[in-house]
Scaffold this motif. Structure first.
Motif, PDB file in Angstrom:
ATOM      1  N   TYR A 191     -25.116 -12.462   9.629  1.00  0.00           N
ATOM      2  CA  TYR A 191     -25.319 -11.055   9.957  1.00  0.00           C
ATOM      3  C   TYR A 191     -25.672 -10.289   8.692  1.00  0.00           C
ATOM      4  O   TYR A 191     -25.002 -10.440   7.662  1.00  0.00           O
ATOM      5  CB  TYR A 191     -24.056 -10.461  10.590  1.00  0.00           C
ATOM      6  CG  TYR A 191     -24.220  -9.015  10.999  1.00  0.00           C
ATOM      7  CD1 TYR A 191     -24.975  -8.679  12.129  1.00  0.00           C
ATOM      8  CD2 TYR A 191     -23.658  -7.994  10.239  1.00  0.00           C
ATOM      9  CE1 TYR A 191     -25.146  -7.345  12.491  1.00  0.00           C
ATOM     10  CE2 TYR A 191     -23.817  -6.657  10.602  1.00  0.00           C
ATOM     11  CZ  TYR A 191     -24.567  -6.345  11.731  1.00  0.00           C
ATOM     12  OH  TYR A 191     -24.747  -5.027  12.087  1.00  0.00           O
ATOM     13  N   ASP A 192     -26.740  -9.514   8.756  1.00  0.00           N
ATOM     14  CA  ASP A 192     -27.144  -8.669   7.636  1.00  0.00           C
ATOM     15  C   ASP A 192     -26.693  -7.243   7.935  1.00  0.00           C
ATOM     16  O   ASP A 192     -27.232  -6.597   8.837  1.00  0.00           O
ATOM     17  CB  ASP A 192     -28.667  -8.719   7.461  1.00  0.00           C
ATOM     18  CG  ASP A 192     -29.125  -7.992   6.202  1.00  0.00           C
ATOM     19  OD1 ASP A 192     -28.525  -6.948   5.856  1.00  0.00           O
ATOM     20  OD2 ASP A 192     -30.087  -8.463   5.577  1.00  0.00           O
ATOM     21  N   PRO A 193     -25.677  -6.746   7.194  1.00  0.00           N
ATOM     22  CA  PRO A 193     -25.133  -5.414   7.477  1.00  0.00           C
ATOM     23  C   PRO A 193     -26.121  -4.283   7.206  1.00  0.00           C
ATOM     24  O   PRO A 193     -26.050  -3.238   7.839  1.00  0.00           O
ATOM     25  CB  PRO A 193     -23.911  -5.308   6.554  1.00  0.00           C
ATOM     26  CG  PRO A 193     -24.128  -6.325   5.487  1.00  0.00           C
ATOM     27  CD  PRO A 193     -24.975  -7.405   6.082  1.00  0.00           C
ATOM     28  N   VAL A 194     -27.053  -4.474   6.274  1.00  0.00           N
ATOM     29  CA  VAL A 194     -28.032  -3.432   5.968  1.00  0.00           C
ATOM     30  C   VAL A 194     -29.058  -3.321   7.103  1.00  0.00           C
ATOM     31  O   VAL A 194     -29.341  -2.244   7.602  1.00  0.00           O
ATOM     32  CB  VAL A 194     -28.724  -3.696   4.608  1.00  0.00           C
ATOM     33  CG1 VAL A 194     -29.860  -2.715   4.373  1.00  0.00           C
ATOM     34  CG2 VAL A 194     -27.700  -3.592   3.479  1.00  0.00           C
ATOM     35  N   LYS A 195     -29.600  -4.474   7.533  1.00  0.00           N
ATOM     36  CA  LYS A 195     -30.582  -4.481   8.626  1.00  0.00           C
ATOM     37  C   LYS A 195     -29.891  -4.377   9.990  1.00  0.00           C
ATOM     38  O   LYS A 195     -30.548  -4.175  10.999  1.00  0.00           O
ATOM     39  CB  LYS A 195     -31.402  -5.772   8.598  1.00  0.00           C
ATOM     40  CG  LYS A 195     -32.257  -5.942   7.364  1.00  0.00           C
ATOM     41  CD  LYS A 195     -32.961  -7.292   7.403  1.00  0.00           C
ATOM     42  CE  LYS A 195     -33.631  -7.620   6.083  1.00  0.00           C
ATOM     43  NZ  LYS A 195     -34.022  -9.030   6.007  1.00  0.00           N
ATOM     44  N   GLN A 196     -28.565  -4.551  10.008  1.00  0.00           N
ATOM     45  CA  GLN A 196     -27.777  -4.597  11.251  1.00  0.00           C
ATOM     46  C   GLN A 196     -28.412  -5.589  12.221  1.00  0.00           C
ATOM     47  O   GLN A 196     -28.762  -5.271  13.354  1.00  0.00           O
ATOM     48  CB  GLN A 196     -27.656  -3.202  11.870  1.00  0.00           C
ATOM     49  CG  GLN A 196     -26.888  -2.256  10.968  1.00  0.00           C
ATOM     50  CD  GLN A 196     -26.584  -0.927  11.637  1.00  0.00           C
ATOM     51  OE1 GLN A 196     -27.086  -0.614  12.694  1.00  0.00           O
ATOM     52  NE2 GLN A 196     -25.726  -0.156  11.000  1.00  0.00           N
ATOM     53  N   LEU A 229     -38.605 -16.537   0.196  1.00  0.00           N
ATOM     54  CA  LEU A 229     -38.374 -15.223  -0.410  1.00  0.00           C
ATOM     55  C   LEU A 229     -37.884 -14.316   0.702  1.00  0.00           C
ATOM     56  O   LEU A 229     -38.499 -14.241   1.760  1.00  0.00           O
ATOM     57  CB  LEU A 229     -39.671 -14.674  -1.001  1.00  0.00           C
ATOM     58  CG  LEU A 229     -40.274 -15.505  -2.135  1.00  0.00           C
ATOM     59  CD1 LEU A 229     -41.700 -15.081  -2.408  1.00  0.00           C
ATOM     60  CD2 LEU A 229     -39.430 -15.387  -3.386  1.00  0.00           C
ATOM     61  N   PHE A 230     -36.768 -13.636   0.485  1.00  0.00           N
ATOM     62  CA  PHE A 230     -36.171 -12.854   1.563  1.00  0.00           C
ATOM     63  C   PHE A 230     -35.363 -11.695   0.999  1.00  0.00           C
ATOM     64  O   PHE A 230     -35.114 -11.623  -0.205  1.00  0.00           O
ATOM     65  CB  PHE A 230     -35.267 -13.740   2.434  1.00  0.00           C
ATOM     66  CG  PHE A 230     -34.119 -14.345   1.666  1.00  0.00           C
ATOM     67  CD1 PHE A 230     -32.859 -13.747   1.681  1.00  0.00           C
ATOM     68  CD2 PHE A 230     -34.288 -15.501   0.909  1.00  0.00           C
ATOM     69  CE1 PHE A 230     -31.804 -14.285   0.956  1.00  0.00           C
ATOM     70  CE2 PHE A 230     -33.235 -16.040   0.185  1.00  0.00           C
ATOM     71  CZ  PHE A 230     -31.988 -15.432   0.207  1.00  0.00           C
ATOM     72  N   THR A 231     -34.966 -10.793   1.887  1.00  0.00           N
ATOM     73  CA  THR A 231     -34.043  -9.716   1.533  1.00  0.00           C
ATOM     74  C   THR A 231     -32.823  -9.863   2.428  1.00  0.00           C
ATOM     75  O   THR A 231     -32.949  -9.999   3.639  1.00  0.00           O
ATOM     76  CB  THR A 231     -34.691  -8.328   1.762  1.00  0.00           C
ATOM     77  OG1 THR A 231     -35.900  -8.281   1.012  1.00  0.00           O
ATOM     78  CG2 THR A 231     -33.764  -7.216   1.296  1.00  0.00           C
ATOM     79  N   PHE A 232     -31.648  -9.903   1.809  1.00  0.00           N
ATOM     80  CA  PHE A 232     -30.392  -9.990   2.556  1.00  0.00           C
ATOM     81  C   PHE A 232     -29.437  -8.967   1.984  1.00  0.00           C
ATOM     82  O   PHE A 232     -29.250  -8.890   0.768  1.00  0.00           O
ATOM     83  CB  PHE A 232     -29.784 -11.394   2.458  1.00  0.00           C
ATOM     84  CG  PHE A 232     -28.426 -11.488   3.101  1.00  0.00           C
ATOM     85  CD1 PHE A 232     -28.299 -11.513   4.484  1.00  0.00           C
ATOM     86  CD2 PHE A 232     -27.275 -11.508   2.335  1.00  0.00           C
ATOM     87  CE1 PHE A 232     -27.052 -11.565   5.082  1.00  0.00           C
ATOM     88  CE2 PHE A 232     -26.025 -11.569   2.922  1.00  0.00           C
ATOM     89  CZ  PHE A 232     -25.914 -11.593   4.303  1.00  0.00           C
TER      90      PHE A 232
END
Length: 143
Positions: A27-32, A77-80
């Motif tokens: 679960y990514d809390p920023v992207k929800q 390459l990703f954003t988490f």
């Protein structure tokens, strides 16, 4: 989680049973946003990616692997959680040695004292339809 600016080498195991695949839920809390990825973890210095794969499955879910076959290398390459990530993934196809894992709906495991994760069998059709999110998406090439 790796330090900023660090490329992390990880190893992941794709375990398939007919039209379903064994994945961990994240679960990514920023992207929800909830996402799913193959189980595995970091390769330690002096350790082969295959040995790391077997160690990670032992540590996380006390599972032995069999029929381990190297599939390829993926650069991810990703954003988490709002942070840039960069992984080199050594990807393997494998099976559980113990058939009990094929009977499970899901199981909960700990990566650390604070992080609990759920691993479960998911129908590949639910990922391909976009109902559930598989990461990295290049995994679809291996299904």
């Amino acid at each position: 989680m790796n330090k900023a600016g660090e490329i992390r080498v990880i190893t992941l195991g794709l375990i398939r049973d007919g039209e379903r695949i064994f994945l961990s839920e994240g679960y990514d809390p920023v992207k929800q946003e909830t996402f799913y990825r193959a189980l595995g973890g970091g390769v330690e210095f002096g350790e082969t990616s295959r040995a790391a794969l077997e160690r990670e499955f032992q540590e996380e879910i006390q599972a032995d692997l069999t029929n381990i076959k190297y599939l390829g290398c993926i650069e991810n390459l990703f954003t988490f959680s709002g942070r840039q990530g960069h992984e080199i993934i050594q990807l393997y196809q494998c099976d559980f040695a113990d058939s009990k894992f094929y009977q499970l709906e899901s199981l909960v495991f700990s990566e650390s004292q604070t992080h609990k994760h759920r691993a479960l069998w998911i129908d590949i059709s639910r990922l391909k339809s976009g109902e559930l999110r598989l990461v990295p998406e290049v995994f679809f090439e291996y299904l």
